[in-house]
Design a protein around this motif. Structure first.
Motif, PDB file in Angstrom:
ATOM      1  N   VAL A 150      11.905  -2.285  -0.826  1.00  0.00           N
ATOM      2  CA  VAL A 150      10.626  -2.970  -1.005  1.00  0.00           C
ATOM      3  C   VAL A 150       9.789  -2.216  -2.032  1.00  0.00           C
ATOM      4  N   MET A 151       9.025  -2.960  -2.829  1.00  0.00           N
ATOM      5  CA  MET A 151       7.968  -2.348  -3.630  1.00  0.00           C
ATOM      6  C   MET A 151       6.662  -3.009  -3.209  1.00  0.00           C
ATOM      7  N   MET A 152       5.889  -2.264  -2.415  1.00  0.00           N
ATOM      8  CA  MET A 152       4.642  -2.791  -1.865  1.00  0.00           C
ATOM      9  C   MET A 152       3.442  -2.339  -2.700  1.00  0.00           C
ATOM     10  N   GLY A 153       2.307  -2.947  -2.420  1.00  0.00           N
ATOM     11  CA  GLY A 153       1.054  -2.494  -2.974  1.00  0.00           C
ATOM     12  C   GLY A 153       0.390  -1.513  -2.020  1.00  0.00           C
ATOM     13  N   ALA A 154      -0.770  -1.020  -2.399  1.00  0.00           N
ATOM     14  CA  ALA A 154      -1.492  -0.072  -1.541  1.00  0.00           C
ATOM     15  C   ALA A 154      -2.977  -0.117  -1.865  1.00  0.00           C
ATOM     16  N   SER A 155      -3.788  -0.164  -0.817  1.00  0.00           N
ATOM     17  CA  SER A 155      -5.238  -0.023  -0.995  1.00  0.00           C
ATOM     18  C   SER A 155      -5.603   1.454  -1.056  1.00  0.00           C
ATOM     19  N   GLN A 156      -4.839   2.280  -0.328  1.00  0.00           N
ATOM     20  CA  GLN A 156      -4.975   3.732  -0.388  1.00  0.00           C
ATOM     21  C   GLN A 156      -3.590   4.359  -0.285  1.00  0.00           C
ATOM     22  N   LEU A 157      -3.396   5.479  -0.985  1.00  0.00           N
ATOM     23  CA  LEU A 157      -2.191   6.307  -0.874  1.00  0.00           C
ATOM     24  C   LEU A 157      -2.626   7.757  -0.873  1.00  0.00           C
ATOM     25  N   ASP A 158      -1.998   8.576  -0.034  1.00  0.00           N
ATOM     26  CA  ASP A 158      -2.339   9.997  -0.066  1.00  0.00           C
ATOM     27  C   ASP A 158      -1.193  10.814  -0.650  1.00  0.00           C
ATOM     28  N   ARG A 159      -1.359  12.120  -0.680  1.00  0.00           N
ATOM     29  CA  ARG A 159      -0.414  12.997  -1.388  1.00  0.00           C
ATOM     30  C   ARG A 159       0.992  12.975  -0.786  1.00  0.00           C
ATOM     31  N   PHE A 160       1.136  12.576   0.477  1.00  0.00           N
ATOM     32  CA  PHE A 160       2.460  12.541   1.094  1.00  0.00           C
ATOM     33  C   PHE A 160       3.005  11.118   1.218  1.00  0.00           C
ATOM     34  N   GLY A 161       2.324  10.168   0.592  1.00  0.00           N
ATOM     35  CA  GLY A 161       2.834   8.812   0.559  1.00  0.00           C
ATOM     36  C   GLY A 161       2.441   7.938   1.728  1.00  0.00           C
ATOM     37  N   ASN A 162       1.492   8.386   2.558  1.00  0.00           N
ATOM     38  CA  ASN A 162       0.956   7.495   3.574  1.00  0.00           C
ATOM     39  C   ASN A 162       0.162   6.402   2.869  1.00  0.00           C
ATOM     40  N   GLN A 163       0.386   5.169   3.302  1.00  0.00           N
ATOM     41  CA  GLN A 163      -0.218   4.007   2.654  1.00  0.00           C
ATOM     42  C   GLN A 163      -1.156   3.299   3.628  1.00  0.00           C
ATOM     43  N   ASN A 164      -2.244   2.781   3.096  1.00  0.00           N
ATOM     44  CA  ASN A 164      -3.185   2.002   3.899  1.00  0.00           C
ATOM     45  C   ASN A 164      -3.415   0.644   3.255  1.00  0.00           C
ATOM     46  N   ILE A 165      -3.154  -0.416   4.028  1.00  0.00           N
ATOM     47  CA  ILE A 165      -3.503  -1.775   3.594  1.00  0.00           C
ATOM     48  C   ILE A 165      -4.279  -2.489   4.710  1.00  0.00           C
ATOM     49  N   SER A 166      -4.815  -1.695   5.644  1.00  0.00           N
ATOM     50  CA  SER A 166      -5.400  -2.282   6.849  1.00  0.00           C
ATOM     51  C   SER A 166      -6.922  -2.348   6.842  1.00  0.00           C
ATOM     52  N   CYS A 167      -7.565  -1.233   6.592  1.00  0.00           N
ATOM     53  CA  CYS A 167      -9.030  -1.212   6.622  1.00  0.00           C
ATOM     54  C   CYS A 167      -9.551   0.004   5.863  1.00  0.00           C
ATOM     55  N   ILE A 168     -10.808  -0.094   5.416  1.00  0.00           N
ATOM     56  CA  ILE A 168     -11.480   1.032   4.775  1.00  0.00           C
ATOM     57  C   ILE A 168     -12.588   1.489   5.707  1.00  0.00           C
ATOM     58  N   GLY A 169     -12.605   2.793   5.986  1.00  0.00           N
ATOM     59  CA  GLY A 169     -13.557   3.332   6.949  1.00  0.00           C
ATOM     60  C   GLY A 169     -12.894   3.565   8.293  1.00  0.00           C
ATOM     61  N   ASP A 170     -13.683   3.959   9.267  1.00  0.00           N
ATOM     62  CA  ASP A 170     -13.167   4.250  10.604  1.00  0.00           C
ATOM     63  C   ASP A 170     -12.596   2.989  11.245  1.00  0.00           C
ATOM     64  N   TRP A 171     -11.419   3.114  11.863  1.00  0.00           N
ATOM     65  CA  TRP A 171     -10.732   1.956  12.420  1.00  0.00           C
ATOM     66  C   TRP A 171     -11.577   1.244  13.471  1.00  0.00           C
ATOM     67  N   SER A 172     -12.338   1.980  14.255  1.00  0.00           N
ATOM     68  CA  SER A 172     -13.120   1.356  15.325  1.00  0.00           C
ATOM     69  C   SER A 172     -14.282   0.525  14.792  1.00  0.00           C
ATOM     70  N   ARG A 173     -14.748   0.870  13.591  1.00  0.00           N
ATOM     71  CA  ARG A 173     -15.823   0.097  12.957  1.00  0.00           C
ATOM     72  C   ARG A 173     -15.679   0.213  11.440  1.00  0.00           C
ATOM     73  N   PRO A 174     -14.719  -0.464  10.873  1.00  0.00           N
ATOM     74  CA  PRO A 174     -14.432  -0.295   9.439  1.00  0.00           C
ATOM     75  C   PRO A 174     -15.513  -0.893   8.550  1.00  0.00           C
ATOM     76  N   ASP A 175     -15.626  -0.315   7.360  1.00  0.00           N
ATOM     77  CA  ASP A 175     -16.540  -0.864   6.354  1.00  0.00           C
ATOM     78  C   ASP A 175     -15.961  -2.139   5.751  1.00  0.00           C
ATOM     79  N   ARG A 176     -14.629  -2.205   5.687  1.00  0.00           N
ATOM     80  CA  ARG A 176     -13.972  -3.366   5.093  1.00  0.00           C
ATOM     81  C   ARG A 176     -12.641  -3.622   5.778  1.00  0.00           C
ATOM     82  N   GLN A 177     -12.412  -4.854   6.154  1.00  0.00           N
ATOM     83  CA  GLN A 177     -11.136  -5.228   6.740  1.00  0.00           C
ATOM     84  C   GLN A 177     -10.215  -5.736   5.642  1.00  0.00           C
ATOM     85  N   LEU A 178      -8.946  -5.271   5.661  1.00  0.00           N
ATOM     86  CA  LEU A 178      -7.979  -5.665   4.646  1.00  0.00           C
ATOM     87  C   LEU A 178      -6.881  -6.523   5.281  1.00  0.00           C
TER      88      LEU A 178
END
Length: 255
Positions: free
Chosen positions: A92-120
């Motif tokens: 697979v070649m996926m996209g990413a809203s966030q990536l960190d130095r070890f390759g963890n990817q985020n496409i779910s939310c921006i901000g704290d999961w319990s009360r995110p600033d933005r839902q993805l």
């Protein structure tokens, strides 16, 4: 001047370097299902199949395996697709809203999961993809907002998270490369932290560093090469066969 001669003489665009870099993700993969998500990765997968990875399997995005011209070659029912996913026969070649130095990817939310600033999108199939198949990433706009020190939520599993989970998570886990509009990155370091593998011609190492929210490793010796040039045959395929309408420029504009 013939069309092919004009093609080979034309200046290679940034989008075309990105296509080449994406295609290289599937080099020597053998008979696996290529699952590109995004316009440029899709062009790259089709280029790879037409050139150095002829055994790749492509789909219509829904239920059919397709030939190079898009005609159906076979049926891919959902159960068979799932079997390929869990068996590692998919890259697979996926996209990413966030990536960190070890390759963890985020496409779910921006901000704290319990009360995110933005839902993805939500985590979608990212955990299963990353634990069962090779997964590469495509980022159309390289910036510190995407390349962060720590993702707000882990959707796709990175090397450190897989290691912490143990052998069941690391057995098939592999992140071959990250391609962006500026560079190619990989995890070919002793601790699997992100490394700057190449910069696209016209881009400097400093530009990439400024657009990344953490320190990047560099190749041994400190010299960062340029992303490879497409061959004349590859350029002809991109421009005349695979993407004659130049749709790649919509995703990565030149200049």
């Amino acid at each position: 001047m013939t069309t092919s001669a004009a093609t080979s003489a034309a200046v290679v665009t940034r989008a075309e370097y990105c296509v080449i870099a994406c295609a290289e993700a599937w080099r020597d993969n053998g008979e696996v299902l290529a699952s590109p998500m995004g316009l440029i990765p899709s062009i790259g997968a089709r280029l790879a199949k037409r050139t150095f990875s002829p055994e790749l399997m492509l789909t219509d995005g829904e239920a059919m395996l397709v030939a190079l011209d898009g005609s159906p070659e076979g049926w891919l029912p959902y159960r068979q697709h799932l079997a390929m996913v869990t068996g590692g026969d998919r890259h697979v070649m996926m996209g990413a809203s966030q990536l960190d130095r070890f390759g963890n990817q985020n496409i779910s939310c921006i901000g704290d999961w319990s009360r995110p600033d933005r839902q993805l999108l939500g985590v979608r199939g990212a955990p299963v993809n990353t634990l069962n198949n090779p997964v590469s990433y495509w980022v159309a706009k390289h910036s510190p907002r995407v390349f962060v020190e720590k993702v707000d939520m882990i959707s796709g599993v990175g090397y450190d998270s897989a290691a912490a989970a143990g052998p069941s998570a690391t057995r098939y886990h592999r992140l071959p490369r990250v391609v962006t509009n500026l560079a190619v990155l990989d995890f070919a370091t002793p601790d699997h932290s992100m490394r700057l593998a190449s910069v696209h011609p016209g881009v400097t190492v400093e530009e990439v560093r400024e657009a990344t929210g953490f320190a990047l490793a560099v190749p041994e010796g400190g010299e960062v090469p340029f992303t490879r040039e497409p061959t004349a045959a590859e350029l002809r395929l991109i421009r005349e066969v695979i993407d004659p309408k130049d749709t790649r420029e919509r995703e990565v504009r030149s200049g």
